[in-house]
Scaffold this motif. Structure first.
Motif, mmCIF file in Angstrom:
data_model
loop_
_atom_site.group_PDB
_atom_site.id
_atom_site.type_symbol
_atom_site.label_atom_id
_atom_site.label_comp_id
_atom_site.label_asym_id
_atom_site.label_seq_id
_atom_site.Cartn_x
_atom_site.Cartn_y
_atom_site.Cartn_z
ATOM 1 N N ARG A 118 0.875 -1.178 0.000
ATOM 2 C CA ARG A 118 0.000 0.000 0.000
ATOM 3 C C ARG A 118 0.905 1.217 0.000
ATOM 4 O O ARG A 118 1.842 1.306 0.787
ATOM 5 N N TYR A 119 0.620 2.150 -0.881
ATOM 6 C CA TYR A 119 1.442 3.341 -1.014
ATOM 7 C C TYR A 119 0.679 4.557 -0.521
ATOM 8 O O TYR A 119 -0.525 4.670 -0.707
ATOM 9 N N TYR A 120 1.417 5.456 0.114
ATOM 10 C CA TYR A 120 0.838 6.696 0.614
ATOM 11 C C TYR A 120 1.674 7.858 0.115
ATOM 12 O O TYR A 120 2.891 7.754 -0.053
ATOM 13 N N ASP A 121 1.006 8.970 -0.099
ATOM 14 C CA ASP A 121 1.660 10.200 -0.522
ATOM 15 C C ASP A 121 1.457 11.222 0.578
ATOM 16 O O ASP A 121 0.356 11.357 1.125
ATOM 17 N N ILE A 122 2.516 11.952 0.919
ATOM 18 C CA ILE A 122 2.427 12.981 1.955
ATOM 19 C C ILE A 122 2.518 14.346 1.293
ATOM 20 O O ILE A 122 3.421 14.595 0.494
ATOM 21 N N THR A 123 1.585 15.203 1.634
ATOM 22 C CA THR A 123 1.607 16.594 1.195
ATOM 23 C C THR A 123 1.692 17.454 2.443
ATOM 24 O O THR A 123 0.916 17.255 3.384
ATOM 25 N N ILE A 124 2.628 18.372 2.454
ATOM 26 C CA ILE A 124 2.785 19.258 3.610
ATOM 27 C C ILE A 124 2.248 20.632 3.226
ATOM 28 O O ILE A 124 2.685 21.224 2.243
ATOM 29 N N THR A 125 1.286 21.108 4.007
ATOM 30 C CA THR A 125 0.641 22.386 3.714
ATOM 31 C C THR A 125 1.511 23.547 4.186
ATOM 32 O O THR A 125 2.546 23.346 4.828
ATOM 33 N N ASN A 126 1.065 24.755 3.902
ATOM 34 C CA ASN A 126 1.795 25.943 4.335
ATOM 35 C C ASN A 126 1.820 26.071 5.852
ATOM 36 O O ASN A 126 2.711 26.701 6.405
ATOM 37 N N ALA A 127 0.852 25.472 6.516
ATOM 38 C CA ALA A 127 0.811 25.509 7.982
ATOM 39 C C ALA A 127 1.575 24.334 8.591
ATOM 40 O O ALA A 127 1.450 24.057 9.775
ATOM 41 N N ASN A 128 2.350 23.615 7.781
ATOM 42 C CA ASN A 128 3.155 22.466 8.198
ATOM 43 C C ASN A 128 2.323 21.301 8.696
ATOM 44 O O ASN A 128 2.785 20.492 9.497
ATOM 45 N N ASP A 129 1.095 21.206 8.259
ATOM 46 C CA ASP A 129 0.267 20.039 8.547
ATOM 47 C C ASP A 129 0.496 19.018 7.444
ATOM 48 O O ASP A 129 0.699 19.378 6.288
ATOM 49 N N MET A 130 0.431 17.745 7.812
ATOM 50 C CA MET A 130 0.628 16.688 6.823
ATOM 51 C C MET A 130 -0.722 16.152 6.380
ATOM 52 O O MET A 130 -1.564 15.827 7.211
ATOM 53 N N LEU A 131 -0.899 16.053 5.097
ATOM 54 C CA LEU A 131 -2.059 15.407 4.515
ATOM 55 C C LEU A 131 -1.565 14.106 3.911
ATOM 56 O O LEU A 131 -0.689 14.101 3.044
ATOM 57 N N ILE A 132 -2.092 12.992 4.386
ATOM 58 C CA ILE A 132 -1.657 11.673 3.944
ATOM 59 C C ILE A 132 -2.734 11.106 3.042
ATOM 60 O O ILE A 132 -3.896 11.022 3.434
ATOM 61 N N GLU A 133 -2.333 10.747 1.815
ATOM 62 C CA GLU A 133 -3.282 10.229 0.829
ATOM 63 C C GLU A 133 -2.818 8.860 0.357
ATOM 64 O O GLU A 133 -1.631 8.629 0.188
ATOM 65 N N ARG A 134 -3.777 7.998 0.125
ATOM 66 C CA ARG A 134 -3.466 6.701 -0.459
ATOM 67 C C ARG A 134 -3.318 6.883 -1.963
ATOM 68 O O ARG A 134 -4.102 7.599 -2.591
ATOM 69 N N CYS A 135 -2.301 6.237 -2.555
ATOM 70 C CA CYS A 135 -2.072 6.397 -3.994
ATOM 71 C C CYS A 135 -1.651 5.063 -4.610
ATOM 72 O O CYS A 135 -1.425 4.085 -3.900
ATOM 73 N N ASP A 136 -1.548 5.055 -5.931
ATOM 74 C CA ASP A 136 -1.228 3.819 -6.655
ATOM 75 C C ASP A 136 0.265 3.538 -6.726
ATOM 76 O O ASP A 136 0.676 2.390 -6.790
ATOM 77 N N ALA A 137 1.078 4.577 -6.753
ATOM 78 C CA ALA A 137 2.522 4.412 -6.870
ATOM 79 C C ALA A 137 3.213 5.316 -5.851
ATOM 80 O O ALA A 137 2.682 6.374 -5.510
ATOM 81 N N PRO A 138 4.385 4.909 -5.375
ATOM 82 C CA PRO A 138 5.074 5.748 -4.384
ATOM 83 C C PRO A 138 5.555 7.057 -5.002
ATOM 84 O O PRO A 138 5.976 7.093 -6.158
ATOM 85 N N ARG A 139 5.457 8.122 -4.237
ATOM 86 C CA ARG A 139 5.939 9.431 -4.678
ATOM 87 C C ARG A 139 6.889 9.971 -3.629
ATOM 88 O O ARG A 139 6.717 9.741 -2.441
#
Length: 144
Positions: A63-84
């Motif tokens: 299972r692959y997850y993608d992490i996006t860090i917002t301007n407020a330094n919060d992490m948004l974790i999303e499930r995805c098909d390929a590692p990024r």
């Protein structure tokens, strides 16, 4: 893996089919699993989350997850098909942000010795005795 990373791994698995969540929701799930009452404002270290995600990606059912860090330094974790890969600038920004935050540690996830024991507090009071402050005066009256 450390005990904290193992608990993060179990919390990620407990999220199930949920495709998008924040690190705060993951931390809440971790507090529930480890039965931590306090530490409501504690955050998870980015390195610990990345290590748990690598283990999930290397498993037999990856299972692959993608992490996006917002301007407020919060992490948004999303499930995805390929590692990024996470951007280097965002990773450094999050790590600088973690220096000013309270982080979960391995000690938070390990059960404490003596859990459920009675705490050693003050010893019980000794027996109270009353003092008669008029005893000297009564002795003088008896002698007269």
């Amino acid at each position: 893996m450390t005990p904290l990373q193992t608990e993060i791994l179990h919390a990620l698995e407990a999220m199930g089919e949920r495709s998008r969540f924040t690190d705060a929701i993951l931390a809440k799930k971790l507090r529930e699993r480890c039965k931590i009452d306090g530490r409501k404002k504690s955050v998870l270290a980015l390195a610990d989350i990345l290590e748990a995600m690598e283990v999930l990606a290397a498993g037999e059912n990856p299972r692959y997850y993608d992490i996006t860090i917002t301007n407020a330094n919060d992490m948004l974790i999303e499930r995805c098909d390929a590692p990024r890969e996470l951007a280097l600038e965002a990773k450094q920004r999050r790590q600088r942000h973690e220096k000013s935050q309270t982080l979960f540690t391995n000690a938070d996830c390990v059960p404490q010795n003596g859990a459920g024991r009675k705490k050693a507090g003050k010893p019980n009071r000794t027996q109270r005795t009353s003092i008669n402050i008029y005893s000297n005066y009564e002795d003088d009256d008896a002698g007269n």
